[in-house]
Write a protein that holds these residues in place. Structure first.
Motif, short mmCIF file in Angstrom:
data_model
loop_
_atom_site.label_atom_id
_atom_site.label_comp_id
_atom_site.label_asym_id
_atom_site.label_seq_id
_atom_site.Cartn_x
_atom_site.Cartn_y
_atom_site.Cartn_z
N ALA A 20 0.83 -1.20 0.00
CA ALA A 20 0.00 0.00 0.00
C ALA A 20 0.87 1.26 0.00
O ALA A 20 0.56 2.24 -0.69
CB ALA A 20 -0.93 0.00 1.22
N ILE A 21 1.97 1.23 0.76
CA ILE A 21 2.88 2.38 0.79
C ILE A 21 3.54 2.58 -0.57
O ILE A 21 3.66 3.72 -1.05
CB ILE A 21 3.94 2.20 1.89
N VAL A 22 3.95 1.48 -1.21
CA VAL A 22 4.55 1.58 -2.55
C VAL A 22 3.55 2.17 -3.54
O VAL A 22 3.90 3.02 -4.37
CB VAL A 22 5.04 0.20 -3.01
N MET A 23 2.30 1.72 -3.45
CA MET A 23 1.27 2.28 -4.33
C MET A 23 1.04 3.75 -4.03
O MET A 23 0.85 4.57 -4.94
CB MET A 23 -0.03 1.48 -4.17
N GLY A 24 1.06 4.10 -2.74
CA GLY A 24 0.93 5.51 -2.36
C GLY A 24 2.08 6.33 -2.89
O GLY A 24 1.91 7.48 -3.31
N MET A 25 3.30 5.75 -2.88
CA MET A 25 4.46 6.45 -3.44
C MET A 25 4.30 6.66 -4.93
O MET A 25 4.69 7.70 -5.48
CB MET A 25 5.74 5.64 -3.15
N GLY A 26 3.72 5.66 -5.61
CA GLY A 26 3.48 5.81 -7.05
C GLY A 26 2.52 6.94 -7.35
O GLY A 26 2.74 7.75 -8.27
N VAL A 27 1.46 7.03 -6.56
CA VAL A 27 0.50 8.12 -6.73
C VAL A 27 1.16 9.46 -6.43
O VAL A 27 0.97 10.45 -7.16
CB VAL A 27 -0.74 7.91 -5.83
N SER A 28 1.97 9.50 -5.37
CA SER A 28 2.65 10.74 -4.99
C SER A 28 3.62 11.18 -6.07
O SER A 28 3.76 12.38 -6.35
CB SER A 28 3.41 10.54 -3.67
N PHE A 29 4.30 10.21 -6.70
CA PHE A 29 5.25 10.55 -7.76
C PHE A 29 4.56 11.22 -8.94
O PHE A 29 5.12 12.13 -9.58
CB PHE A 29 5.99 9.29 -8.22
N LEU A 30 3.34 10.79 -9.25
CA LEU A 30 2.59 11.38 -10.36
C LEU A 30 2.26 12.85 -10.10
O LEU A 30 2.11 13.63 -11.04
CB LEU A 30 1.30 10.60 -10.61
N PHE A 31 2.15 13.21 -8.81
CA PHE A 31 1.81 14.59 -8.45
C PHE A 31 3.00 15.29 -7.79
O PHE A 31 2.82 16.16 -6.96
CB PHE A 31 0.61 14.59 -7.48
N MET A 32 4.20 14.88 -8.17
CA MET A 32 5.41 15.40 -7.53
C MET A 32 5.54 16.91 -7.70
O MET A 32 5.92 17.62 -6.75
CB MET A 32 6.64 14.70 -8.11
N ASP A 33 5.24 17.41 -8.87
CA ASP A 33 5.36 18.86 -9.09
C ASP A 33 4.42 19.63 -8.19
O ASP A 33 4.80 20.67 -7.60
CB ASP A 33 5.07 19.20 -10.56
N GLU A 34 3.20 19.15 -8.05
CA GLU A 34 2.22 19.82 -7.18
C GLU A 34 2.64 19.73 -5.72
O GLU A 34 2.48 20.70 -4.96
CB GLU A 34 0.84 19.19 -7.36
N ILE A 35 3.19 18.57 -5.31
CA ILE A 35 3.63 18.40 -3.93
C ILE A 35 4.79 19.34 -3.63
O ILE A 35 4.82 20.01 -2.58
CB ILE A 35 4.05 16.94 -3.66
#
Length: 225
Positions: A20-35
């Motif tokens: 679940a954390i790896v999947m969350g990291m994948g989602v976070s990577f897609l929005f890296m610029d916004e983060i």
């Protein structure tokens, strides 16, 4: 269940949580610029001093964001493993405590980032002049943000922890008031150990809200229990 079965269940739940954390990291990577835009909104441009610094900071941010995104799932896995050991009454209490604990954790992070962090940065950046300008590195700024937000998420669970202790009869409001001076000392020692800077103002940003949570817990326990 046998000891082997318990260990196998624990292994499965850990693997599910990590997935679940790896999947969350994948989602976070897609929005890296916004983060990154969100995290740097208080200071603007950041700089890195070492070739690998930017990569490591991006990885830390993706990991932290992914862990937070996946927190409802791994939080559930943790309590689901422990749940069979509790009685029916304790399970009913946990049905309220567990979601509340997660909300307090996320609320503490939001409170720190939205209120404490900008005021702390504003105060610290006031010590500039025409010949002195802030030049934040990615590592120093992100460490500052991390150590000024995550501890608040953990410490915001203090009232819940104290209320549970009072519910079981281990503490009372009178006992909590008697040890107040030790709590004040411990709060500032803890703040000095956690905060990434050595200035007293940054330490107060963590210690003072902790003391307010403690006093609020004492008042609630005295009134309700």
């Amino acid at each position: 269940m046998s000891w082997t079965d318990h260990m196998e269940e624990l292994r499965q739940r850990i693997l599910k949580s990590l997935l679940a954390i790896v999947m969350g990291m994948g989602v976070s990577f897609l929005f890296m610029d916004e983060i990154m835009a969100f995290l740097t909104s208080y200071v603007g441009t950041l700089y890195f001093m070492r070739p690998a610094e930017a990569f490591m900071i991006y990885f830390k941010i993706v990991f932290c964001a992914g862990t937070i995104v996946a927190s409802p799932f791994w939080f559930y896995q943790f309590w689901a493993f422990l749940l069979p050991a509790f009685t029916t009454h304790e399970k009913k209490v946990l049905a309220v405590v567990v979601p509340l604990s997660l909300l307090l954790f996320l609320g503490g992070i939001a409170f720190s980032y939205g209120i404490v962090l900008p005021r702390g940065l504003t105060f610290l950046m006031n010590f500039t002049s025409d010949g002195i300008r802030p030049l934040f590195s990615m590592e120093s700024y992100m460490d500052f943000v991390f150590f000024m937000t995550i501890p608040f998420g953990i410490l915001f669970n203090l009232p819940l922890f104290l209320v549970l202790l009072a519910e079981t009869g281990l503490v009372t409001s009178a006992k909590l008031r008697r040890i107040r001076k030790y709590v004040v000392l411990a709060s500032f020692i803890l703040a000095a150990l956690i905060t990434p800077t050595t200035d007293i103002f940054s330490q107060c940003l963590l210690a003072v809200p902790l003391l307010l949570l403690y006093e609020g817990s004492c008042i609630f326990i005295a009134a309700a229990l």
